[in-house]
Enzyme design. Structure first.
Site, PDB file in Angstrom:
ATOM      1  N   LYS A 172       0.893  -1.138   0.283  1.00  0.00           N
ATOM      2  CA  LYS A 172      -0.127  -0.071   0.488  1.00  0.00           C
ATOM      3  C   LYS A 172       0.541   1.755   0.147  1.00  0.00           C
ATOM      4  O   LYS A 172       0.868   2.319  -0.981  1.00  0.00           O
ATOM      5  CB  LYS A 172      -0.572  -0.107   1.429  1.00  0.00           C
ATOM      6  CG  LYS A 172      -1.778  -1.008   1.006  1.00  0.00           C
ATOM      7  CD  LYS A 172      -2.399  -0.857   2.386  1.00  0.00           C
ATOM      8  CE  LYS A 172      -1.850  -1.745   3.963  1.00  0.00           C
ATOM      9  NZ  LYS A 172      -1.618  -2.155   4.218  1.00  0.00           N
ATOM     10  N   ARG A 193      -9.796   0.610   8.382  1.00  0.00           N
ATOM     11  CA  ARG A 193      -9.321  -1.304   9.030  1.00  0.00           C
ATOM     12  C   ARG A 193     -10.230  -1.841   9.404  1.00  0.00           C
ATOM     13  O   ARG A 193      -9.980  -2.832  10.332  1.00  0.00           O
ATOM     14  CB  ARG A 193      -8.373  -1.011   9.634  1.00  0.00           C
ATOM     15  CG  ARG A 193      -7.001  -1.227   9.276  1.00  0.00           C
ATOM     16  CD  ARG A 193      -6.090  -1.206   9.942  1.00  0.00           C
ATOM     17  NE  ARG A 193      -4.606  -1.317  10.237  1.00  0.00           N
ATOM     18  CZ  ARG A 193      -3.162  -0.658   9.690  1.00  0.00           C
ATOM     19  NH1 ARG A 193      -3.911   0.335   8.566  1.00  0.00           N
ATOM     20  NH2 ARG A 193      -2.684  -1.201   9.471  1.00  0.00           N
ATOM     21  N   ARG A 217      11.880  -4.748   4.502  1.00  0.00           N
ATOM     22  CA  ARG A 217      11.616  -3.572   4.932  1.00  0.00           C
ATOM     23  C   ARG A 217      12.713  -2.512   5.503  1.00  0.00           C
ATOM     24  O   ARG A 217      13.060  -2.922   6.379  1.00  0.00           O
ATOM     25  CB  ARG A 217      10.149  -3.343   5.362  1.00  0.00           C
ATOM     26  CG  ARG A 217       9.662  -2.058   5.393  1.00  0.00           C
ATOM     27  CD  ARG A 217       8.436  -1.774   5.335  1.00  0.00           C
ATOM     28  NE  ARG A 217       8.003  -2.166   6.361  1.00  0.00           N
ATOM     29  CZ  ARG A 217       6.581  -2.307   6.469  1.00  0.00           C
ATOM     30  NH1 ARG A 217       5.759  -1.710   5.711  1.00  0.00           N
ATOM     31  NH2 ARG A 217       5.762  -2.526   7.292  1.00  0.00           N
ATOM     32  N   ARG A 244      11.614  -1.350  10.884  1.00  0.00           N
ATOM     33  CA  ARG A 244      10.435  -0.468  11.918  1.00  0.00           C
ATOM     34  C   ARG A 244       9.892  -1.613  13.174  1.00  0.00           C
ATOM     35  O   ARG A 244       9.730  -2.087  12.784  1.00  0.00           O
ATOM     36  CB  ARG A 244       8.856  -0.450  10.907  1.00  0.00           C
ATOM     37  CG  ARG A 244       8.116   1.470  10.857  1.00  0.00           C
ATOM     38  CD  ARG A 244       7.317   0.544   9.476  1.00  0.00           C
ATOM     39  NE  ARG A 244       5.990  -0.069  10.038  1.00  0.00           N
ATOM     40  CZ  ARG A 244       4.833  -0.059   9.321  1.00  0.00           C
ATOM     41  NH1 ARG A 244       4.348   0.420   8.269  1.00  0.00           N
ATOM     42  NH2 ARG A 244       3.755  -0.711  10.070  1.00  0.00           N
ATOM     43  N   ARG A 252      -0.146  -8.651  13.477  1.00  0.00           N
ATOM     44  CA  ARG A 252      -0.945  -7.867  12.235  1.00  0.00           C
ATOM     45  C   ARG A 252      -1.060  -9.039  11.103  1.00  0.00           C
ATOM     46  O   ARG A 252      -3.122  -8.262  10.824  1.00  0.00           O
ATOM     47  CB  ARG A 252       0.066  -6.903  11.762  1.00  0.00           C
ATOM     48  CG  ARG A 252       0.786  -6.327  13.275  1.00  0.00           C
ATOM     49  CD  ARG A 252       2.310  -5.477  12.622  1.00  0.00           C
ATOM     50  NE  ARG A 252       2.088  -4.882  11.548  1.00  0.00           N
ATOM     51  CZ  ARG A 252       3.046  -4.546  10.286  1.00  0.00           C
ATOM     52  NH1 ARG A 252       4.228  -4.944  10.633  1.00  0.00           N
ATOM     53  NH2 ARG A 252       2.615  -3.487   9.347  1.00  0.00           N
TER      54      ARG A 252
END
Ligand code: AP5
Ligand code: ZN
Length: 214
Positions: free
Chosen positions: A13, A88, A123, A156, A167
């Protein structure tokens, strides 16, 4: 043009939001980035959000809804905006509707859980802008540095493998019902709904987006 990006954590996203923002000149509203900025600034919202985010849980709807309603009412959203990470939950989607905010496109990125876990482990993000990279699939021009500012990239706090699994669980339980919700809206001609194969290369997904959005 008002757009919602829907998809699991790590579905791409934020990556495609950068593309849409540059291509169509509409601002990205990433609730995740806004919350991380609030944590960094030490605000009351940040204090309430930090533990939940670190554990991969959702921040309460009322806090998030207030945050988004305030943001979309700002001047730069007059000609459209891109919601990344919101709504969400069903109550969040209902809040948008009740606020009379029309959504033109819902774009879902479909990526299986196994692919997500691998993506998250590589990431690297630039906290100030929210730009995200991957050490293999989307590397920065200079290792460890943001392409635009040259500032350091970081990992992160919620990208630890065990938190990623939490998650994903939250996504399947609480956010995935929005797929049916918005497909029903599309059937009633209230929005347009597109599902994209998010496992394709970053550029290929962007190309498909351009075909959809024109
Ligand atoms: P948030 O920041 O929204 O995180 P998320 O939804 O879990 O999504 P991510 O940012 O992890 O993934 P992404 O889809 O943006 O993927 P990216 O493009 O970076 O939310 C964080 C937390 O905040 C939540 O857990 C919650 O606590 C709270 N929160 C936020 N919004 C909330 C809300 N509305 N209500 C309640 N709580 C809320 O890509 C991932 C990686 O893959 C990168 O390394 C990237 O380079 C790579 N990649 C991207 N595309 C490709 C591709 N096509 N091929 C290969 N690699 C790719
Ligand atoms: Zn993101």
């Amino acid at each position: 043009m008002n757009i919602i990006l829907l998809g699991a954590p790590g579905a791409g996203k934020g990556t495609q939001a950068q593309f849409i923002m540059n291509q169509y000149g509409i601002p990205q509203i990433s609730t995740g980035d806004m919350l991380r900025a609030a944590i960094k600034a030490g605000t009351e919202l940040g204090k309430q959000a930090k533990e939940l985010m670190d554990a991969g849980k959702l921040v309460p709807d009322d806090l998030i809804i207030a945050l988004v309603e305030d943001r979309v009412s700002q001047d730069d959203c007059k000609h459209g905006f891109l919601l990344d990470g919101f709504p969400r939950t069903i109550p969040q989607a209902n809040a948008l509707k009740e606020a009379g905010i029309k959504i033109d496109y819902v774009l879902e990125f479909d990526v299986p859980d196994e692919v997500i876990v691998e993506r998250m482990s590589g990431r690297r993000v630039h906290p100030a802008s929210g730009r995200s990279y991957h050490v293999v699939y989307n590397p920065p021009k200079v290792e460890g540095k943001d392409d635009v500012t040259g500032e350091d990239l970081v990992i992160r706090a919620d990208d630890k493998p065990e938190t990623v699994l939490d998650r994903l669980k939250v996504y399947h339980e609480t956010t995935q019902p929005l797929v049916d919700y918005y497909q029903a809206e599309a059937k009633a001609h209230k929005t347009k709904y597109f599902r994209l194969d998010g496992t394709k290369k970053v550029d290929e997904v962007s190309k498909e987006l351009r075909e959809i959005l024109g």
